[in-house]
Every structure is written in structure tokens, then in C-alpha cells.
Write a protein that holds these residues in place. Structure first.
Motif, PDB file in Angstrom:
ATOM      1  N   TRP A   1       0.477  -3.664   8.936  1.00 36.62           N
ATOM      2  CA  TRP A   1      -0.832  -3.812   8.970  1.00 36.62           C
ATOM      3  C   TRP A   1      -1.364  -3.241   7.521  1.00 36.62           C
ATOM      4  O   TRP A   1      -2.308  -3.986   6.505  1.00 36.62           O
ATOM      5  CB  TRP A   1      -1.687  -3.419   9.903  1.00 36.62           C
ATOM      6  N   SER A   2      -1.188  -1.988   7.265  1.00 38.64           N
ATOM      7  CA  SER A   2      -1.730  -1.156   6.168  1.00 38.64           C
ATOM      8  C   SER A   2      -1.290  -1.948   4.733  1.00 38.64           C
ATOM      9  O   SER A   2      -2.075  -1.707   3.642  1.00 38.64           O
ATOM     10  CB  SER A   2      -1.593   0.137   6.401  1.00 38.64           C
ATOM     11  N   GLU A   3      -0.453  -2.285   4.946  1.00 41.20           N
ATOM     12  CA  GLU A   3       0.379  -3.118   3.617  1.00 41.20           C
ATOM     13  C   GLU A   3      -0.028  -4.268   3.170  1.00 41.20           C
ATOM     14  O   GLU A   3       0.006  -4.657   1.981  1.00 41.20           O
ATOM     15  CB  GLU A   3       1.675  -3.019   3.634  1.00 41.20           C
ATOM     16  N   ASN A   4      -0.880  -4.864   4.255  1.00 43.91           N
ATOM     17  CA  ASN A   4      -1.105  -6.503   3.989  1.00 43.91           C
ATOM     18  C   ASN A   4      -2.500  -6.742   4.133  1.00 43.91           C
ATOM     19  O   ASN A   4      -3.278  -7.599   3.841  1.00 43.91           O
ATOM     20  CB  ASN A   4      -0.288  -7.276   4.822  1.00 43.91           C
ATOM     21  N   VAL A   5      -3.343  -5.726   5.016  1.00 41.38           N
ATOM     22  CA  VAL A   5      -4.677  -5.766   5.479  1.00 41.38           C
ATOM     23  C   VAL A   5      -5.386  -4.878   4.975  1.00 41.38           C
ATOM     24  O   VAL A   5      -5.231  -3.721   5.432  1.00 41.38           O
ATOM     25  CB  VAL A   5      -4.987  -6.086   6.856  1.00 41.38           C
ATOM     26  N   GLN A   6      -6.698  -5.009   4.462  1.00 39.88           N
ATOM     27  CA  GLN A   6      -7.669  -4.035   3.989  1.00 39.88           C
ATOM     28  C   GLN A   6      -8.393  -3.264   5.100  1.00 39.88           C
ATOM     29  O   GLN A   6      -8.832  -4.110   5.977  1.00 39.88           O
ATOM     30  CB  GLN A   6      -8.618  -4.605   2.995  1.00 39.88           C
ATOM     31  N   GLY A   7      -8.467  -2.067   5.224  1.00 39.28           N
ATOM     32  CA  GLY A   7      -9.452  -1.570   6.135  1.00 39.28           C
ATOM     33  C   GLY A   7      -8.501  -1.101   7.397  1.00 39.28           C
ATOM     34  O   GLY A   7      -7.257  -1.570   7.371  1.00 39.28           O
ATOM     35  N   THR A   8      -9.058  -0.487   8.316  1.00 36.27           N
ATOM     36  CA  THR A   8      -8.529  -0.088   9.395  1.00 36.27           C
ATOM     37  C   THR A   8      -8.397  -1.498  10.539  1.00 36.27           C
ATOM     38  O   THR A   8      -9.214  -2.566  10.479  1.00 36.27           O
ATOM     39  CB  THR A   8      -9.198   0.967  10.258  1.00 36.27           C
ATOM     40  N   MET A   9      -7.519  -1.391  11.404  1.00 32.38           N
ATOM     41  CA  MET A   9      -7.174  -2.297  12.279  1.00 32.38           C
ATOM     42  C   MET A   9      -8.132  -2.279  13.474  1.00 32.38           C
ATOM     43  O   MET A   9      -8.822  -1.199  13.992  1.00 32.38           O
ATOM     44  CB  MET A   9      -5.887  -2.099  13.062  1.00 32.38           C
TER      45      MET A   9
ATOM     46  N   ALA B   1      -9.839  -8.505   7.344  1.00 36.74           N
ATOM     47  CA  ALA B   1      -9.794  -8.994   8.814  1.00 36.74           C
ATOM     48  C   ALA B   1     -11.558  -8.598   9.087  1.00 36.74           C
ATOM     49  O   ALA B   1     -11.946  -7.525   8.775  1.00 36.74           O
ATOM     50  CB  ALA B   1      -8.895  -8.165   9.527  1.00 36.74           C
ATOM     51  N   LEU B   2     -11.875  -9.726   9.895  1.00 35.44           N
ATOM     52  CA  LEU B   2     -13.405  -9.530  10.316  1.00 35.44           C
ATOM     53  C   LEU B   2     -13.468  -9.776  11.785  1.00 35.44           C
ATOM     54  O   LEU B   2     -12.533 -10.693  12.315  1.00 35.44           O
ATOM     55  CB  LEU B   2     -14.305 -10.771   9.627  1.00 35.44           C
ATOM     56  N   ALA B   3     -14.173  -8.917  12.441  1.00 35.17           N
ATOM     57  CA  ALA B   3     -14.089  -9.092  13.816  1.00 35.17           C
ATOM     58  C   ALA B   3     -15.641  -8.432  14.278  1.00 35.17           C
ATOM     59  O   ALA B   3     -16.312  -7.905  13.673  1.00 35.17           O
ATOM     60  CB  ALA B   3     -13.057  -7.981  14.382  1.00 35.17           C
TER      61      ALA B   3
ATOM     62  N   MET C   1       1.137  -1.101   0.136  1.00 30.51           N
ATOM     63  CA  MET C   1       0.021  -0.216   0.077  1.00 30.51           C
ATOM     64  C   MET C   1       0.984   1.193  -0.043  1.00 30.51           C
ATOM     65  O   MET C   1       1.801   1.383   0.684  1.00 30.51           O
ATOM     66  CB  MET C   1      -0.767   0.027   1.199  1.00 30.51           C
ATOM     67  N   ALA C   2       0.445   2.133  -0.596  1.00 27.26           N
ATOM     68  CA  ALA C   2       1.454   3.402  -0.908  1.00 27.26           C
ATOM     69  C   ALA C   2       1.537   4.176   0.458  1.00 27.26           C
ATOM     70  O   ALA C   2       0.528   4.069   1.322  1.00 27.26           O
ATOM     71  CB  ALA C   2       0.905   4.470  -2.026  1.00 27.26           C
ATOM     72  N   SER C   3       2.379   5.164   0.514  1.00 31.88           N
ATOM     73  CA  SER C   3       2.599   5.846   1.692  1.00 31.88           C
ATOM     74  C   SER C   3       1.444   6.924   1.942  1.00 31.88           C
ATOM     75  O   SER C   3       1.201   7.167   3.213  1.00 31.88           O
ATOM     76  CB  SER C   3       3.981   6.527   1.755  1.00 31.88           C
ATOM     77  N   SER C   4       0.861   7.388   1.020  1.00 28.69           N
ATOM     78  CA  SER C   4      -0.207   8.290   1.132  1.00 28.69           C
ATOM     79  C   SER C   4      -1.438   7.380   1.668  1.00 28.69           C
ATOM     80  O   SER C   4      -2.260   7.895   2.617  1.00 28.69           O
ATOM     81  CB  SER C   4      -0.815   8.625  -0.256  1.00 28.69           C
ATOM     82  N   THR C   5      -1.601   6.065   1.237  1.00 28.20           N
ATOM     83  CA  THR C   5      -2.862   5.475   1.837  1.00 28.20           C
ATOM     84  C   THR C   5      -2.490   5.124   3.310  1.00 28.20           C
ATOM     85  O   THR C   5      -3.310   5.113   4.190  1.00 28.20           O
ATOM     86  CB  THR C   5      -2.926   4.149   1.153  1.00 28.20           C
ATOM     87  N   PHE C   6      -1.484   4.899   3.667  1.00 29.34           N
ATOM     88  CA  PHE C   6      -0.971   4.531   5.051  1.00 29.34           C
ATOM     89  C   PHE C   6      -1.110   6.008   6.042  1.00 29.34           C
ATOM     90  O   PHE C   6      -1.722   5.948   7.336  1.00 29.34           O
ATOM     91  CB  PHE C   6       0.581   4.339   5.497  1.00 29.34           C
ATOM     92  N   ALA C   7      -0.977   7.054   5.399  1.00 32.31           N
ATOM     93  CA  ALA C   7      -1.164   8.384   6.306  1.00 32.31           C
ATOM     94  C   ALA C   7      -2.606   8.410   6.334  1.00 32.31           C
ATOM     95  O   ALA C   7      -3.047   8.894   7.187  1.00 32.31           O
ATOM     96  CB  ALA C   7      -0.648   9.636   5.199  1.00 32.31           C
ATOM     97  N   ILE C   8      -3.475   8.025   5.221  1.00 35.24           N
ATOM     98  CA  ILE C   8      -4.858   8.175   5.408  1.00 35.24           C
ATOM     99  C   ILE C   8      -5.566   7.235   6.510  1.00 35.24           C
ATOM    100  O   ILE C   8      -6.407   7.516   7.355  1.00 35.24           O
ATOM    101  CB  ILE C   8      -5.622   7.732   4.031  1.00 35.24           C
TER     102      ILE C   8
END
Length: 336
Positions: free
Chosen positions: A40-48, A223-225, A1-8
Motif C-alpha cells: 500500500w505505502s509503495e502505491n497509494v499516498q497516505g495512510t490506509m 484513496a478517498l473514504a 516509496m522508500a523504506s524510511s517512508t514506510f517506517a513513518i
């Protein structure tokens, strides 16, 4: 995932958890927490999920390197100050009694007498999940003391064996409760996997993600929770039930070691549902809970707690259970 997405992702989490435990982690010294979140942001879709978010390590880069050095030595125990610094549950006074009483997954790994202490509503038949049915929602709350993940480089130096853990965390073996909880974890981690269900005891966030990627066969995960813990231990009504579409699935359940640890295993022959539960009289929504139904129990031990609760035998019935706050499911992003 790009750094801009990580910032978001960071921005969204900051809005969602403005005063949470995470706030302490994103200070300039929380090198490890930021690395864990980036991974996490590079490997899993969505927030933790919030329960994982609270387990990010507070250690700086220098502190993480020191901890890795200690773990490599094996004969230099983590003292109370170091455990506090890393937010670990090392002390013998850590409260784990409710975890021992209520932890109920196990595929026959645990002694049959544990069924006497397990919530009798923790396992149920699929037929219960029909709109309008009354259900007793088991406790979804985390039964373990607050603790953080170790940095991945530190965790990789630790073996999940009693000998290794005694050397590094001797104080955890001073109390019968914490000693029993650790031995319970060792049973899980060292029992052979079921057929076609590879498993791993993940000692770090990165290990959990890497195992899930390998087991599922996809580099991008979802990830589902369960939404939250609202409604725990209450009589509620089933609302909307949605069967989720997915490919291979990995379930991760938190176990007790002084540092955050998850028992992860590939699931076979299951169905996953998102179940809305509502107040019986007012029909006001209470929660959306993830439910896993094991459709083939033929490989389970006759002493499995689910079979005891359901009064059935291996292969004679499916077994469903709620996913608690300390549980997590990974599926392939491509199958979502």
C-alpha cells in the motif's frame, strides 16, 4: 516509496490505532500483514483507511505458503481451524443478512425486487447537496462479518466461480444466507462490464491496487473514504460541500466471499464531493462523507434500484449516493 517512508507510515498507524485489530498484525509473525501494508505505502499516498487496516492478514510466511498450497490443490477444503487462523468468514453462521438487505449498487445486476429491501434514502439527487438542506444519512457501517484479505499468492489461485468456491469453502454453502450472499457476489463478478467501465472482482489487496492503477493509468494513487460512520441513520443538515478535483476514478465496494473481496470498477461521467454533515440545532460537525454522483445514467437498466428509488428512467436524472465504510475510491495522485 522508500523504506524510511514506510517506517513513518507504520509509526503513524501505530499512533492512530494503538489497540486496534492492526496491533495483532504487526507482531513478528505477521509477515503477510506487513507485506500488504508495504505494498500500500509503495502505491497509494497516505495512510490506509481503518476499514482496510482491519483486514490485513494475520498469516506468517509459512502459513501463507501452506494456504497457497491448499488453494492450488482445489480439492483440499479450508476447515474451521484454518479459516480461524486466517480470519476468514467461512462458517455458515456468518451474519450476512443485513448485507443482502442493504447492498444497493448494481447497475441492474440484481433482481428488481431488491428495491423493496433497500434504504429509500440511499440514492438522491445532486440538488440535495446544498448547505442548510436536511438529509437522512444512510448507514455507513460495514454490513459484512469481520474477515481478512488472503495473501496475494493464495488469492491468485482461486477463481471466483461457484465450483471453485464450493471445493475450497464447502461450509459457506451450508447456510441459505451465506450461499445467497456468495451467489450475489458471483452475479456482480461475472456480469459483463458497462461500456467504458472496466471492472474487476479483486480477491486481494494487491489485486485491488493493481486494477486501480491500470484502469486509472497512473502508478501512484490516492484513496478517498468517508471519515467515519458517525451520523448513520440520522436526520442531519448539510454543511460545507466541496467538489473534488480528480482525473479517472475507480470505486471499490466490498462484497461477500469467505475472504475479503472488492468489486472495483472505473467510473465515467461522475462527480465526487466531500460533504460535511452537522447537527441541525447545534451545527456541531458530525462527519465528512464522500458522495459519488453518477451524472449519466443512460446506460443503466430501467430496473436499477437507484432509478426505482428516484422514480426516474435511464438518462433522465443523475443519481448520487453516500460512500459507506466498506467503500473506497481511488484517484490519480497527479490529479489530486
Amino acid at each position: 516509496m522508500a523504506s524510511s517512508t514506510f517506517a513513518i507510515v507504520l509509526f503513524v498507524i501505530a499512533l492512530t490505532f494503538p489497540t486496534s485489530h492492526f496491533a495483532a498484525h504487526i507482531s513478528s509473525s505477521s509477515f503477510t500483514a506487513l507485506n500488504q501494508l508495504k505494498y500500500w505505502s509503495e502505491n497509494v499516498q497516505g495512510t490506509m483507511p481503518g476499514n482496510l487496516l482491519s483486514k490485513l492478514s494475520p498469516l506468517s510466511k509459512e502459513q501463507a505458503e501452506h494456504f497457497t498450497s491448499l488453494a492450488s490443490e482445489k480439492n483440499l477444503p479450508f476447515d474451521a481451524n484454518l479459516c480461524s487462523l486466517a480470519n476468514l468468514a467461512c462458517l455458515s453462521k456468518a451474519r450476512v443478512d443485513s448485507f443482502l438487505d442493504k447492498n444497493n449498487y448494481g447497475y441492474g445486476r440484481i433482481s428488481p425486487n431488491v428495491v423493496l429491501h433497500v434504504d429509500p434514502f440511499s440514492f438522491f439527487r445532486l440538488s440535495l447537496l446544498k448547505q442548510g438542506n436536511m438529509v437522512h444519512l444512510s448507514s455507513l457501517e460495514n454490513q459484512l462479518p469481520q474477515q481478512s484479505f488472503l495473501p496475494s499468492q493464495t488469492a491468485s489461485k482461486i477463481s471466483v466461480t461457484e465450483n471453485d468456491l464450493r471445493k475450497l469453502f464447502p461450509q459457506s454453502f451450508e447456510s441459505p444466507q451465506t450461499k445467497d450472499a456468495i451467489q450475489y457476489t458471483l452475479i456482480y463478478c461475472n456480469t459483463p462490464a458497462l461500456k467504458e467501465e472496466p471492472q474487476s472482482c479483486a480477491k486481494s489487496l494487491e489485486e485491488m491496487i493493481e486494477f486501480s492503477k491500470t484502469a486509472i493509468g497512473d502508478k501512484n494513487l490516492v484513496a478517498l473514504a468517508s471519515k467515519n460512520t458517525e451520523g448513520s441513520r440520522k436526520e442531519l443538515m448539510v454543511g460545507r460541500v466541496e467538489k473534488l478535483k480528480y482525473g479517472k476514478t475507480v470505486a471499490c465496494h466490498q462484497l461477500f466471499l469467505p475472504f475479503a473481496t472488492y468489486f472495483c470498477h472505473l467510473l465515467s461521467n461522475i462527480e465526487v464531493y466531500a460533504v460535511d454533515v452537522v447537527e441541525p440545532r447545534t451545527k456541531v460537525p458530525v462527519n465528512t462523507v464522500t458522495v459519488v454522483c453518477h451524472m449519466d445514467t443512460s446506460g443503466w437498466s430501467p430496473d436499477h434500484v437507484a432509478l426505482k428509488i428516484l422514480k426516474t428512467s435511464p438518462g433522465q436524472s443523475e443519481a448520487c449516493h453516500w460512500m459507506s465504510q466498506s467503500d473506497l475510491i481511488f484517484i490519480s495522485q497527479g490529479k489530486n
